[in-house]
Scaffold this motif. Structure first.
Motif, PDB file in Angstrom:
ATOM      1  N   MET A   1       0.808  -1.295  -0.052  1.00  0.00           N
ATOM      2  CA  MET A   1       0.122   0.089   0.070  1.00  0.00           C
ATOM      3  C   MET A   1       0.879   1.339  -0.051  1.00  0.00           C
ATOM      4  SD  MET A   1      -1.771   0.139   3.687  1.00  0.00           S
ATOM      5  CE  MET A   1      -0.806  -0.538   5.030  1.00  0.00           C
ATOM      6  N   MET A   2       2.080   1.139   0.675  1.00  0.00           N
ATOM      7  CA  MET A   2       2.960   2.411   0.957  1.00  0.00           C
ATOM      8  C   MET A   2       3.362   2.630  -0.469  1.00  0.00           C
ATOM      9  SD  MET A   2       6.067   3.285   2.947  1.00  0.00           S
ATOM     10  CE  MET A   2       6.418   5.021   3.249  1.00  0.00           C
TER      11      MET A   2
ATOM     12  N   GLY B   1       0.360  12.850  -0.106  1.00  0.00           N
ATOM     13  CA  GLY B   1       0.930  11.455  -0.398  1.00  0.00           C
ATOM     14  C   GLY B   1       0.943  10.552   0.577  1.00  0.00           C
ATOM     15  N   VAL B   2       0.351  10.807   1.719  1.00  0.00           N
ATOM     16  CA  VAL B   2       0.471   9.876   3.193  1.00  0.00           C
ATOM     17  C   VAL B   2      -0.877   8.974   3.182  1.00  0.00           C
ATOM     18  CG1 VAL B   2       0.502   9.328   5.580  1.00  0.00           C
ATOM     19  CG2 VAL B   2       1.979  11.476   4.484  1.00  0.00           C
ATOM     20  N   VAL B   3      -0.888   7.650   3.123  1.00  0.00           N
ATOM     21  CA  VAL B   3      -1.836   6.622   3.173  1.00  0.00           C
ATOM     22  C   VAL B   3      -2.925   7.214   4.320  1.00  0.00           C
ATOM     23  CG1 VAL B   3      -2.804   4.411   3.288  1.00  0.00           C
ATOM     24  CG2 VAL B   3      -0.666   4.833   2.127  1.00  0.00           C
ATOM     25  N   GLU B   4      -4.046   7.367   4.055  1.00  0.00           N
ATOM     26  CA  GLU B   4      -5.003   7.559   5.235  1.00  0.00           C
ATOM     27  C   GLU B   4      -6.020   6.341   5.293  1.00  0.00           C
ATOM     28  OE1 GLU B   4      -7.391  11.098   4.047  1.00  0.00           O
ATOM     29  OE2 GLU B   4      -6.026  12.258   5.486  1.00  0.00           O
ATOM     30  N   ASP B   5      -6.372   5.662   4.054  1.00  0.00           N
ATOM     31  CA  ASP B   5      -7.208   4.599   4.326  1.00  0.00           C
ATOM     32  C   ASP B   5      -7.175   3.669   3.276  1.00  0.00           C
ATOM     33  OD1 ASP B   5      -9.777   3.578   5.222  1.00  0.00           O
ATOM     34  OD2 ASP B   5     -10.655   5.747   4.970  1.00  0.00           O
ATOM     35  N   PHE B   6      -7.000   2.204   3.689  1.00  0.00           N
ATOM     36  CA  PHE B   6      -6.914   1.099   2.786  1.00  0.00           C
ATOM     37  C   PHE B   6      -7.664   0.227   2.856  1.00  0.00           C
ATOM     38  CE2 PHE B   6      -4.752  -2.929   2.571  1.00  0.00           C
ATOM     39  CZ  PHE B   6      -4.254  -2.745   1.115  1.00  0.00           C
ATOM     40  N   VAL B   7      -8.051  -0.467   1.739  1.00  0.00           N
ATOM     41  CA  VAL B   7      -8.789  -1.640   1.751  1.00  0.00           C
ATOM     42  C   VAL B   7      -8.196  -2.691   0.700  1.00  0.00           C
ATOM     43  CG1 VAL B   7     -10.572  -0.934   0.369  1.00  0.00           C
ATOM     44  CG2 VAL B   7     -11.040  -2.915   1.434  1.00  0.00           C
ATOM     45  N   GLY B   8      -8.187  -3.993   1.116  1.00  0.00           N
ATOM     46  CA  GLY B   8      -7.601  -4.651   0.208  1.00  0.00           C
ATOM     47  C   GLY B   8      -8.555  -6.066   0.207  1.00  0.00           C
TER      48      GLY B   8
ATOM     49  N   MET C   1     -15.741  -2.367  -2.727  1.00  0.00           N
ATOM     50  CA  MET C   1     -14.627  -2.114  -1.846  1.00  0.00           C
ATOM     51  C   MET C   1     -14.587  -0.499  -1.750  1.00  0.00           C
ATOM     52  SD  MET C   1     -11.780  -4.593  -3.080  1.00  0.00           S
ATOM     53  CE  MET C   1     -10.516  -3.829  -2.919  1.00  0.00           C
TER      54      MET C   1
ATOM     55  N   ARG D   1     -15.831   1.258   1.240  1.00  0.00           N
ATOM     56  CA  ARG D   1     -15.446   1.316   2.611  1.00  0.00           C
ATOM     57  C   ARG D   1     -14.509   2.480   2.726  1.00  0.00           C
ATOM     58  NH1 ARG D   1     -17.174  -2.114   5.137  1.00  0.00           N
ATOM     59  NH2 ARG D   1     -16.106  -1.159   6.812  1.00  0.00           N
ATOM     60  N   VAL D   2     -13.675   2.695   1.617  1.00  0.00           N
ATOM     61  CA  VAL D   2     -12.741   4.198   1.994  1.00  0.00           C
ATOM     62  C   VAL D   2     -13.079   5.290   1.241  1.00  0.00           C
ATOM     63  CG1 VAL D   2     -10.903   2.291   1.902  1.00  0.00           C
ATOM     64  CG2 VAL D   2     -11.521   3.300  -0.049  1.00  0.00           C
TER      65      VAL D   2
ATOM     66  N   MET E   1      -3.851   6.470   9.955  1.00  0.00           N
ATOM     67  CA  MET E   1      -4.349   5.656   8.724  1.00  0.00           C
ATOM     68  C   MET E   1      -5.200   4.421   9.101  1.00  0.00           C
ATOM     69  SD  MET E   1      -1.813   3.258   6.326  1.00  0.00           S
ATOM     70  CE  MET E   1      -0.971   2.507   7.662  1.00  0.00           C
ATOM     71  N   ILE E   2      -6.560   4.343   8.189  1.00  0.00           N
ATOM     72  CA  ILE E   2      -7.559   3.222   8.529  1.00  0.00           C
ATOM     73  C   ILE E   2      -7.143   2.112   7.803  1.00  0.00           C
ATOM     74  CG2 ILE E   2      -9.855   2.827   8.686  1.00  0.00           C
ATOM     75  CD1 ILE E   2     -10.198   5.781   9.058  1.00  0.00           C
ATOM     76  N   VAL E   3      -7.049   0.879   8.316  1.00  0.00           N
ATOM     77  CA  VAL E   3      -6.658  -0.192   7.414  1.00  0.00           C
ATOM     78  C   VAL E   3      -7.829  -1.229   7.678  1.00  0.00           C
ATOM     79  CG1 VAL E   3      -4.708  -1.952   6.542  1.00  0.00           C
ATOM     80  CG2 VAL E   3      -4.135   0.371   8.080  1.00  0.00           C
ATOM     81  N   ASN E   4      -8.349  -1.611   6.553  1.00  0.00           N
ATOM     82  CA  ASN E   4      -9.232  -2.743   6.436  1.00  0.00           C
ATOM     83  C   ASN E   4      -8.705  -4.097   6.178  1.00  0.00           C
ATOM     84  OD1 ASN E   4     -12.187  -0.965   6.352  1.00  0.00           O
ATOM     85  ND2 ASN E   4     -10.714   0.258   5.242  1.00  0.00           N
TER      86      ASN E   4
ATOM     87  N   GLY F   1      -9.082  -7.628   5.707  1.00  0.00           N
ATOM     88  CA  GLY F   1     -10.403  -8.737   5.307  1.00  0.00           C
ATOM     89  C   GLY F   1     -10.887  -8.869   3.972  1.00  0.00           C
TER      90      GLY F   1
ATOM     91  N   THR G   1     -14.577  -9.153   1.397  1.00  0.00           N
ATOM     92  CA  THR G   1     -16.022  -9.333   0.863  1.00  0.00           C
ATOM     93  C   THR G   1     -16.174 -10.718   0.296  1.00  0.00           C
ATOM     94  OG1 THR G   1     -16.190  -7.103   0.785  1.00  0.00           O
ATOM     95  CG2 THR G   1     -18.042  -8.402   0.117  1.00  0.00           C
TER      96      THR G   1
ATOM     97  N   TYR H   1     -14.637  -7.618   7.557  1.00  0.00           N
ATOM     98  CA  TYR H   1     -13.332  -6.691   7.723  1.00  0.00           C
ATOM     99  C   TYR H   1     -12.954  -6.524   9.284  1.00  0.00           C
ATOM    100  CZ  TYR H   1     -13.089  -5.687   2.831  1.00  0.00           C
ATOM    101  OH  TYR H   1     -12.997  -5.809   1.477  1.00  0.00           O
TER     102      TYR H   1
ATOM    103  N   ASP I   1       4.606   1.110   7.936  1.00  0.00           N
ATOM    104  CA  ASP I   1       5.466   1.849   7.130  1.00  0.00           C
ATOM    105  C   ASP I   1       6.401   3.084   7.795  1.00  0.00           C
ATOM    106  OD1 ASP I   1       5.418  -0.160   5.091  1.00  0.00           O
ATOM    107  OD2 ASP I   1       3.499   0.546   4.544  1.00  0.00           O
ATOM    108  N   TYR I   2       5.770   3.640   8.437  1.00  0.00           N
ATOM    109  CA  TYR I   2       6.038   4.950   9.102  1.00  0.00           C
ATOM    110  C   TYR I   2       6.911   4.771  10.242  1.00  0.00           C
ATOM    111  CZ  TYR I   2       2.857   6.284   5.423  1.00  0.00           C
ATOM    112  OH  TYR I   2       2.201   6.594   4.392  1.00  0.00           O
TER     113      TYR I   2
END
Lengths: 256, 91
Positions: free
Chosen positions: A80-81, A114-121, A200, A203-204, B1-4, B6, B8, B15, B44-45
């Motif tokens: 993600m980063m 450019g900093v990650v705020e929210d992530f869904v994978g 997806m 969610r973000v 940072m909000i990480v999900n 999980g 669907t 999640y 990462d930070y």
């Protein structure tokens, strides 16, 4: 200073060589052998293209699914980063990155720095990934390079309702038996992937500008289907497959 | 940072949502989880924060009992021990 970023994906290994703000070379190899052997091979090929030696590389950062197995690298960072960094470097206005690779898809939301705020994978399910498209292309006996173009020539979209790649394949086969035109089925397949990514994205949240990366970004049909579903324009880099590796190279450059 | 963490699938959204900005890395949730879903790691930070273990990510829906159907009935769970509301579940 010359650095390398290596993205060890599930299907291919990508390498980007970077000198300050200039990309020296990029290289893509299909992953088959042991990760570290493959990564070294891909790096060596890239080095040859740029005409420099391995010893000149001052820092190497890896990312991707197989990132931890690369012993000659200095550091490994999450996908993600790296995708965020790569996409942000190419498009400083990017706030959302949609990455659809061979076996995973992800959506990353960035802030203006450019900093990650929210992530869904999603790396559990094949629906919504490149391998899904690949399987469907095989079922319809068209090459993966053509599916995007052909899907745009549909008259009406076939309905693919299954959430699962295995069931969707049988749905496609029954469409074939029913005589649904191939292009209509392809349009339906692209729509079902777009539907998945849309789910997806809820969610973000999608914020403009949106950048799409990963191998599937080379598919024009997918871009159009996603643009229609998300109601926004997607920016696609010239070489969408190497954005993760580029991000890793940028991390390498900045960590010195 | 909000990480999900999980996925669907056909049966719904699974999640575990972690807000790493709020996490101070105390690790109480790691000990509280009966299914050993969580771990502390450097992000990462460079901050030590909680995350879902790699082995569990693609089967969260099976390994984690879920908050509402499962752990909300336990006196101690990952949410009850957290002072900063870092963790939430979608099912």
């Amino acid at each position: 200073m010359i650095v390398a970023g290596i993205d060890v994906g599930s299907l291919s290994t990508k390498v980007v060589l970077l000198e300050d703000d200039r990309i020296l070379a990029a290289n893509i190899l299909t992953t088959g052998e042991e990760g570290v052997v493959m990564a070294r091979k891909a790096t060596d090929e890239a080095l040859r293209k740029a005409n420099i030696s391995f010893d000149q590389l001052e820092y190497i950062v890896t990312t991707g699914y197989g990132r931890k197995s690369i012993s000659f690298a200095k550091e490994s960072k999450s996908e993600m980063m790296c995708h965020a960094k790569g996409a942000y470097w190419l498009f400083p206005s990017a706030r959302t990155v949609i990455d659809i690779g061979a076996e995973s898809s992800k959506i990353i939301r960035l802030n203006k720095n450019g900093v990650v705020e929210d992530f869904v994978g999603n790396d559990k399910c094949a629906a919504g990934t490149g391998i899904f498209l690949d399987t469907m292309a095989k079922a319809l006996e068209v090459s993966i390079e053509e599916v995007g173009e052909l899907s745009l020539k549909h008259k009406e979209k076939a309905m693919i309702s299954s959430m699962c790649a295995v069931f969707a394949e049988s749905e496609v086969v029954s469409h074939v038996h029913r005589g649904t035109p191939r292009n209509d089925i392809l349009a339906g397949i692209h729509d079902s992937i777009a539907e998945r990514i849309f789910g997806m994205s809820n969610r973000v949240g999608i914020m403009d500008d949106v950048v799409m990366t990963g191998g599937v970004a080379k598919n024009i049909g997918m871009i159009k289907a996603l643009e229609e579903k998300l109601g926004t324009i997607l920016h696609v880099p010239e070489h969408p497959r190497v954005v993760g590796a580029l991000g890793a190279a940028l991390v390498a450059r900045d960590s010195k | 940072m909000i990480v999900n963490y999980g996925y669907t699938d056909g049966s719904g959204d699974y999640y575990i949502v972690i807000d790493t900005d709020k996490c101070d890395g105390c690790g109480k949730c790691v000990d509280a989880c009966p299914q050993n879903v969580l771990e502390l790691a450097e992000d990462d930070y460079g901050d030590i924060v909680v995350r879902v273990r790699d082995e569990v990510k693609s089967k969260v829906g099976y390994v984690c009992l879920g908050f509402n159907p499962g752990c909300s009935k336990n006196e101690v769970n990952c949410r009850s021990v957290c002072e900063h509301d870092v963790i939430s579940h979608t099912w």
